[in-house]
Design an enzyme around this catalytic site. Structure first.
Site, mmCIF file in Angstrom:
data_model
loop_
_atom_site.group_PDB
_atom_site.id
_atom_site.type_symbol
_atom_site.label_atom_id
_atom_site.label_comp_id
_atom_site.label_asym_id
_atom_site.label_seq_id
_atom_site.Cartn_x
_atom_site.Cartn_y
_atom_site.Cartn_z
ATOM 1 N N LYS A 13 0.842 -1.218 0.000
ATOM 2 C CA LYS A 13 0.000 0.000 0.000
ATOM 3 C C LYS A 13 0.871 1.259 0.000
ATOM 4 C CE LYS A 13 -2.102 -1.168 3.831
ATOM 5 N NZ LYS A 13 -1.472 -2.473 4.111
ATOM 6 N N ARG A 88 -9.899 1.332 8.652
ATOM 7 C CA ARG A 88 -9.391 -0.010 8.901
ATOM 8 C C ARG A 88 -10.420 -0.884 9.601
ATOM 9 N NH1 ARG A 88 -3.649 0.490 8.704
ATOM 10 N NH2 ARG A 88 -2.650 -1.461 9.186
ATOM 11 N N ARG A 127 11.403 -6.030 4.537
ATOM 12 C CA ARG A 127 11.203 -4.571 4.424
ATOM 13 C C ARG A 127 12.195 -3.803 5.297
ATOM 14 N NH1 ARG A 127 5.455 -2.254 5.365
ATOM 15 N NH2 ARG A 127 5.566 -3.652 7.138
ATOM 16 N N ARG A 161 11.125 -2.175 10.937
ATOM 17 C CA ARG A 161 10.085 -1.671 11.839
ATOM 18 C C ARG A 161 9.914 -2.569 13.062
ATOM 19 N NH1 ARG A 161 4.903 -0.153 8.197
ATOM 20 N NH2 ARG A 161 3.848 -1.418 9.761
ATOM 21 N N ARG A 172 -1.247 -8.847 13.247
ATOM 22 C CA ARG A 172 -1.703 -7.854 12.261
ATOM 23 C C ARG A 172 -2.526 -8.510 11.146
ATOM 24 N NH1 ARG A 172 3.855 -5.459 10.865
ATOM 25 N NH2 ARG A 172 2.806 -4.433 9.150
HETATM 26 P P1 AP5 Z 1 4.764 -1.704 1.811
HETATM 27 O O1 AP5 Z 1 4.457 -0.772 0.697
HETATM 28 O O2 AP5 Z 1 5.560 -1.172 2.966
HETATM 29 O O3 AP5 Z 1 3.430 -2.436 2.344
HETATM 30 P P2 AP5 Z 1 2.171 -1.880 3.114
HETATM 31 O O4 AP5 Z 1 0.975 -2.514 2.495
HETATM 32 O O5 AP5 Z 1 2.218 -0.390 3.190
HETATM 33 O O6 AP5 Z 1 2.431 -2.586 4.505
HETATM 34 P P3 AP5 Z 1 2.336 -2.080 5.999
HETATM 35 O O7 AP5 Z 1 2.939 -3.201 6.820
HETATM 36 O O8 AP5 Z 1 2.922 -0.717 6.171
HETATM 37 O O9 AP5 Z 1 0.817 -2.059 6.236
HETATM 38 P P4 AP5 Z 1 0.141 -2.083 7.561
HETATM 39 O O10 AP5 Z 1 -1.247 -1.862 7.124
HETATM 40 O O11 AP5 Z 1 0.388 -3.282 8.396
HETATM 41 O O12 AP5 Z 1 0.896 -0.931 8.390
HETATM 42 P P5 AP5 Z 1 0.522 0.557 8.766
HETATM 43 O O13 AP5 Z 1 1.763 1.331 8.790
HETATM 44 O O14 AP5 Z 1 -0.638 1.046 7.985
HETATM 45 O O15 AP5 Z 1 5.500 -2.978 1.172
HETATM 46 C C1 AP5 Z 1 5.992 -4.036 1.977
HETATM 47 C C2 AP5 Z 1 7.368 -4.493 1.437
HETATM 48 O O16 AP5 Z 1 7.167 -5.108 0.178
HETATM 49 C C3 AP5 Z 1 8.373 -3.351 1.209
HETATM 50 O O17 AP5 Z 1 9.645 -3.776 1.605
HETATM 51 C C4 AP5 Z 1 8.319 -3.103 -0.312
HETATM 52 O O18 AP5 Z 1 9.567 -2.643 -0.812
HETATM 53 C C5 AP5 Z 1 7.957 -4.473 -0.832
HETATM 54 N N1 AP5 Z 1 7.109 -4.418 -2.039
HETATM 55 C C6 AP5 Z 1 6.081 -3.581 -2.288
HETATM 56 N N2 AP5 Z 1 5.524 -3.841 -3.482
HETATM 57 C C7 AP5 Z 1 6.207 -4.900 -3.995
HETATM 58 C C8 AP5 Z 1 6.115 -5.652 -5.210
HETATM 59 N N3 AP5 Z 1 5.194 -5.380 -6.157
HETATM 60 N N4 AP5 Z 1 6.989 -6.667 -5.394
HETATM 61 C C9 AP5 Z 1 7.927 -6.956 -4.461
HETATM 62 N N5 AP5 Z 1 8.083 -6.283 -3.303
HETATM 63 C C10 AP5 Z 1 7.230 -5.269 -3.074
HETATM 64 O O19 AP5 Z 1 -0.026 0.333 10.257
HETATM 65 C C11 AP5 Z 1 0.851 -0.038 11.307
HETATM 66 C C12 AP5 Z 1 0.072 -0.043 12.622
HETATM 67 O O20 AP5 Z 1 -0.435 1.296 12.896
HETATM 68 C C13 AP5 Z 1 -1.184 -0.934 12.665
HETATM 69 O O21 AP5 Z 1 -0.862 -2.265 13.005
HETATM 70 C C14 AP5 Z 1 -2.020 -0.213 13.758
HETATM 71 O O22 AP5 Z 1 -1.542 -0.531 15.051
HETATM 72 C C15 AP5 Z 1 -1.728 1.263 13.501
HETATM 73 N N6 AP5 Z 1 -2.709 1.873 12.589
HETATM 74 C C16 AP5 Z 1 -2.469 2.405 11.334
HETATM 75 N N7 AP5 Z 1 -3.609 2.870 10.789
HETATM 76 C C17 AP5 Z 1 -4.607 2.627 11.703
HETATM 77 C C18 AP5 Z 1 -6.004 2.833 11.695
HETATM 78 N N8 AP5 Z 1 -6.632 3.372 10.645
HETATM 79 N N9 AP5 Z 1 -6.713 2.460 12.793
HETATM 80 C C19 AP5 Z 1 -6.100 1.920 13.881
HETATM 81 N N10 AP5 Z 1 -4.772 1.661 13.926
HETATM 82 C C20 AP5 Z 1 -4.030 2.004 12.847
#
Ligand code: AP5
Length: 218
Positions: A13, A88, A127, A161, A172
């Site tokens: 994402k 979410r 990552r 991270r 997660r």
């Molecule tokens: P990346 O782009 O980093 O993936 P992502 O989908 O953004 O993954 P996240 O782990 O950041 O999502 P998340 O939803 O768990 O975390 P968030 O920060 O929102 O890609 C992943 C890896 O793959 C990278 O190394 C990249 O280089 C590689 N890659 C990408 N595309 C590729 C491809 N096509 N081919 C090969 N490799 C590829 O949330 C973290 C925490 O914050 C949550 O657990 C929660 O506690 C809190 N939080 C955030 N938002 C909320 C909310 N709305 N409500 C409540 N809590 C929240």
């Protein structure tokens, strides 16, 4: 355009949002990045969020909704935005609908990034993100920086991270299936969901998403 990106942790994402936001000239709003910025600045919000993030659980809705609304109310988001990681759960989706309704606007599309679970585990395990800016994302095998451990964009130190450990990732993924997936049906009923197969090169996935948004417009 007002777009929501949804998909399991590690689906790509944040990676896609960076390119799509640039192509569409709209800000990329990631609630995860906003929480991480608060954590590194040592704010009260950051301290509160950290206890949930470290366990892989969702930060409570009232905190998250207020932070997201505040960011969406800034001047650069007046003409549109790309939401990454928000909403979410169905409660957040309903709150977002209310926020948008009060401004007389609506979502244009919800992009659902579809990736098999074994692939998201590999993506998360490799990552590395930048200490200066958590939207600068790399991967030890799939998206290597030119110099190991150093961000290509700003020269910052790359690190893993805190919530990218096996136990937290398991939680997660479970939280995603039980709390986040139901928003896909919620938005499907509104005719907004476009499913994007997210395996393949980063550029190929971006092309698929841009093509889907264009055909959605037409
Ligand atoms: P990346 O782009 O980093 O993936 P992502 O989908 O953004 O993954 P996240 O782990 O950041 O999502 P998340 O939803 O768990 O975390 P968030 O920060 O929102 O890609 C992943 C890896 O793959 C990278 O190394 C990249 O280089 C590689 N890659 C990408 N595309 C590729 C491809 N096509 N081919 C090969 N490799 C590829 O949330 C973290 C925490 O914050 C949550 O657990 C929660 O506690 C809190 N939080 C955030 N938002 C909320 C909310 N709305 N409500 C409540 N809590 C929240």
């Amino acid at each position: 355009m007002r777009i929501v990106l949804v998909g399991p942790p590690g689906a790509g994402k944040g990676t896609q949002a960076a390119y799509l936001a640039k192509n569409l000239s709209i800000p990329h709003i990631s609630t995860g990045d906003l929480f991480r910025a608060n954590i590194s600045q040592g704010t009260d919000l950051g301290k509160q969020a950290r206890s949930y993030m470290d366990k892989g659980q969702l930060v409570p809705d009232e905190v998250t909704n207020a932070m997201a609304e505040d960011r969406m109310s800034q001047a650069d988001a007046a003409g549109g935005f790309l939401l990454d990681g928000f909403p979410r759960n169905v409660g957040q989706a309903e709150a977002l609908d209310e926020m948008l309704k009060s401004k007389g606007v609506a979502l244009d599309a919800v992009l659902d990034l579809e990736v098999p679970e074994d692939e998201v585990v590999k993506r998360i395990a490799g990552r590395r993100i930048c200490r200066n800016d958590s939207s600068h994302v790399f991967h030890v095998a799939y998206n290597q920086p030119e110099t190991e451990g150093v961000c290509d964009i700003c020269g910052g130190e790359l690190y893993q991270r805190d919530d990218d450990n096996e136990e937290t990732v398991r939680t997660r993924l479970e939280v995603y299936h039980t709390q986040t997936e139901p928003i896909i049906d919620y938005y499907r009923e509104q005719g907004l969901v476009v499913t994007i197969p997210a395996l393949g090169k980063v550029t190929e996935v971006t092309e698929r998403a841009m093509a889907a948004l264009k055909s959605d417009e037409g």
